[in-house]
Motif scaffolding. Structure first.
Motif, PDB file in Angstrom:
ATOM      1  N   GLU A   5      18.276  15.524 -92.702  1.00  0.00           N
ATOM      2  CA  GLU A   5      18.613  16.605 -93.619  1.00  0.00           C
ATOM      3  C   GLU A   5      19.832  16.244 -94.452  1.00  0.00           C
ATOM      4  OE1 GLU A   5      20.861  20.763 -93.472  1.00  0.00           O
ATOM      5  OE2 GLU A   5      19.210  20.652 -92.042  1.00  0.00           O
ATOM      6  N   ILE A  59      20.356  20.510 -89.541  1.00  0.00           N
ATOM      7  CA  ILE A  59      19.443  20.293 -88.431  1.00  0.00           C
ATOM      8  C   ILE A  59      19.258  18.828 -88.079  1.00  0.00           C
ATOM      9  CG2 ILE A  59      18.180  22.448 -88.703  1.00  0.00           C
ATOM     10  CD1 ILE A  59      16.055  21.028 -90.260  1.00  0.00           C
ATOM     11  N   ILE A  74      13.306  20.100 -95.560  1.00  0.00           N
ATOM     12  CA  ILE A  74      14.318  19.839 -94.534  1.00  0.00           C
ATOM     13  C   ILE A  74      15.726  20.088 -95.059  1.00  0.00           C
ATOM     14  CG2 ILE A  74      14.670  17.369 -95.020  1.00  0.00           C
ATOM     15  CD1 ILE A  74      14.540  17.006 -91.895  1.00  0.00           C
ATOM     16  N   HIS A 115      10.862  28.061 -95.907  1.00  0.00           N
ATOM     17  CA  HIS A 115      11.171  27.526 -94.581  1.00  0.00           C
ATOM     18  C   HIS A 115      12.112  26.322 -94.659  1.00  0.00           C
ATOM     19  CE1 HIS A 115       7.871  30.024 -93.033  1.00  0.00           C
ATOM     20  NE2 HIS A 115       7.187  29.606 -94.084  1.00  0.00           N
ATOM     21  N   HIS A 116      13.318  26.505 -94.134  1.00  0.00           N
ATOM     22  CA  HIS A 116      14.263  25.384 -93.986  1.00  0.00           C
ATOM     23  C   HIS A 116      13.992  24.782 -92.617  1.00  0.00           C
ATOM     24  CE1 HIS A 116      18.548  24.131 -92.739  1.00  0.00           C
ATOM     25  NE2 HIS A 116      17.964  23.137 -93.367  1.00  0.00           N
ATOM     26  N   GLU A 117      13.229  23.690 -92.606  1.00  0.00           N
ATOM     27  CA  GLU A 117      12.673  23.247 -91.338  1.00  0.00           C
ATOM     28  C   GLU A 117      12.177  21.808 -91.451  1.00  0.00           C
ATOM     29  OE1 GLU A 117       9.394  25.242 -88.243  1.00  0.00           O
ATOM     30  OE2 GLU A 117       9.562  25.927 -90.312  1.00  0.00           O
ATOM     31  N   ASN A 118      12.142  21.135 -90.314  1.00  0.00           N
ATOM     32  CA  ASN A 118      11.461  19.851 -90.225  1.00  0.00           C
ATOM     33  C   ASN A 118       9.959  20.113 -90.235  1.00  0.00           C
ATOM     34  OD1 ASN A 118      10.123  17.501 -89.036  1.00  0.00           O
ATOM     35  ND2 ASN A 118      12.174  16.778 -88.514  1.00  0.00           N
ATOM     36  N   HIS A 120       7.041  22.651 -87.797  1.00  0.00           N
ATOM     37  CA  HIS A 120       6.530  23.880 -88.412  1.00  0.00           C
ATOM     38  C   HIS A 120       5.232  24.331 -87.745  1.00  0.00           C
ATOM     39  CE1 HIS A 120       5.934  26.883 -91.498  1.00  0.00           C
ATOM     40  NE2 HIS A 120       4.737  26.410 -91.777  1.00  0.00           N
ATOM     41  N   LEU A 161       8.407  24.565 -97.797  1.00  0.00           N
ATOM     42  CA  LEU A 161       9.158  24.022 -96.669  1.00  0.00           C
ATOM     43  C   LEU A 161       9.922  22.798 -97.129  1.00  0.00           C
ATOM     44  CD1 LEU A 161       7.802  23.422 -93.079  1.00  0.00           C
ATOM     45  CD2 LEU A 161       8.901  21.559 -94.312  1.00  0.00           C
ATOM     46  N   ASN A 211      17.607  29.987 -92.070  1.00  0.00           N
ATOM     47  CA  ASN A 211      18.712  29.333 -91.393  1.00  0.00           C
ATOM     48  C   ASN A 211      19.146  28.105 -92.170  1.00  0.00           C
ATOM     49  OD1 ASN A 211      20.485  28.132 -89.652  1.00  0.00           O
ATOM     50  ND2 ASN A 211      19.005  27.783 -88.003  1.00  0.00           N
TER      51      ASN A 211
END
Length: 199
Positions: A10, A6, A74, A95-98, A102, A72, A2
């Motif tokens: 980011e 976010i 952000i 992983h596009h994530e905070n 996670h 990973l 995604n």
């Protein structure tokens, strides 16, 4: 993966990547982490590289045979560049994530310029999250700055006593020492550390 925005955090990091304001990026894997990975014989380890940026450590680990490897960040900008440079890398492991949102369980987590990018008031949360993400007996390994910075960060520096205050209650401190194999520009300004989550 995604790639929706976010957070403002980011946006900040994506802007720095797009503007090439990435002075922390060595352009290749750091020597301490390369030498650490080179002595591991179990290529089945599950590994996480959080705050991976352009993912030089992950690229190297993947090339030498670590396949259960997750990165990973952000910001989607460096993740996209990483996938272009490593077309065989599984997108499901990118992983596009905070980091603090996670979920996962890992044998090894590699630290390279992620800790120093976080505001110092988040360091206790960092230690707790690392503890949660590691399997019993798992290790957090990497480098931390052994200095302070005159300008307001990131990066944010610190000292051995400060770092130990965050980690000693959660991990066995197997190593926290002046880094002997830093790149020339960082000689004398890094600690190499190995922390292990109790079994």
């Amino acid at each position: 993966m995604n790639f929706m925005l976010i957070s403002l955090e980011e946006l900040y990091w994506s802007t720095r990547y797009l503007n090439k304001e990435t002075g922390w990026d060595l352009g290749s894997i750091s020597t301490p982490l390369k030498q650490y990975l080179d002595q591991i014989l179990n290529f089945q380890l599950s590994i996480l590289v959080p705050g991976a940026g352009n993912g030089h450590e992950a690229s190297y680990a993947f090339q030498i045979g670590f396949e259960n490897l997750h990165i990973l960040d952000i910001s989607p900008v460096p993740l996209g560049e990483f996938l272009l440079a490593n077309p065989d890398f599984p997108k499901s492991q990118c992983h596009h994530e905070n980091f603090f949102a996670h979920d996962g369980q890992y044998d090894l987590i590699l630290e390279q310029t992620f800790f120093c990018a976080l505001p110092p008031e988040m360091r206790s949360q960092y230690a707790a999250k690392m503890h949660a993400l590691l399997k019993p007996g798992g290790k957090l390994v990497g480098v931390l700055f052994n200095r302070d910075f005159q300008l307001q960060g990131p990066p944010f520096g610190g000292s051995e006593s400060e770092y130990l205050g965050y980690f000693q209650g959660l991990f066995h401190v197997l190593k926290m020492e002046a880094c002997k194999n830093s790149i020339p520009a960082r000689q004398g300004s890094e600690f190499f550390f190995v922390l292990q989550k109790p079994q």
